[in-house]
Scaffold this active site. Structure first.
Site, short mmCIF file in Angstrom:
data_model
loop_
_atom_site.label_atom_id
_atom_site.label_comp_id
_atom_site.label_asym_id
_atom_site.label_seq_id
_atom_site.Cartn_x
_atom_site.Cartn_y
_atom_site.Cartn_z
N GLU A 102 0.82 -1.22 0.00
CA GLU A 102 0.00 0.00 0.00
C GLU A 102 0.85 1.27 0.00
O GLU A 102 0.55 2.21 -0.71
CB GLU A 102 -0.95 0.01 1.21
CG GLU A 102 -2.10 -0.97 1.10
CD GLU A 102 -3.15 -0.60 0.06
OE1 GLU A 102 -3.11 0.52 -0.49
OE2 GLU A 102 -4.01 -1.44 -0.21
N ASP B 265 -6.37 8.12 -0.67
CA ASP B 265 -5.92 7.22 0.39
C ASP B 265 -4.73 7.85 1.09
O ASP B 265 -3.87 8.45 0.44
CB ASP B 265 -5.51 5.87 -0.20
CG ASP B 265 -6.62 5.24 -1.01
OD1 ASP B 265 -7.77 5.26 -0.57
OD2 ASP B 265 -6.32 4.71 -2.11
#
Length: 148
Positions: A54, A72
């Protein structure tokens, strides 16, 4: 003009000062201390693998490229549509926190939020990188040499 340059340089220094890039073992130890080993059935290797894919363990990563226009934030790439608020996108703000809090080197609030995320029906599948790179894979390499 000179004062603008000085302020800009100082801003960069303070932003860089708050950034943290974890090693896999450092993150594993921190997650273990926060009760993440076995949390909702996921061992530490799952969390470390997810964080690598991520954010590459970097607390300052912001992804603004989601198809729906959301972003994000941070080490675990927590989304502003569901988990945090950034005043740029309508949010459910299920973790009751400003997204900017996920961009500093204190990951305690990030961990509280991922505990909330994994309690939802999607569980760890909420992270597409986990599904693609970690789910049902041998993750032993993520804890190798960490002396846990």
């Amino acid at each position: 003009m000179r004062s603008i340059l000085i302020i800009s340089l100082l801003s960069c220094f303070f932003a860089a000062h708050n950034a943290k890039v974890f090693s896999k073992c450092e993150l594993a130890h921190k997650l273990k201390a926060q009760g993440m080993d076995g949390f909702h059935g996921y061992n530490l290797a799952n969390w470390v693998c997810m964080a690598q894919y991520e954010s590459d363990f970097n607390t300052q990563v912001v992804n603004k490229k989601n198809a729906n226009g959301s972003s994000d934030y941070g080490l675990f790439q927590l989304n502003n549509k569901w988990w945090c608020k950034d005043n740029k996108y309508p949010s459910a703000n299920a973790c009751n926190i400003m997204c900017s809090k996920f961009l500093d080197d204190d990951i305690n609030d990030d961990i509280r939020c991922i505990k909330r995320v994994v309690r939802d029906p999607n569980r760890m599948s909420a992270w597409k990188a986990w599904v693609s790179h970690c789910k049902n894979k041998d993750l032993s390499q993520y804890l190798a040499g960490c002396n846990l």
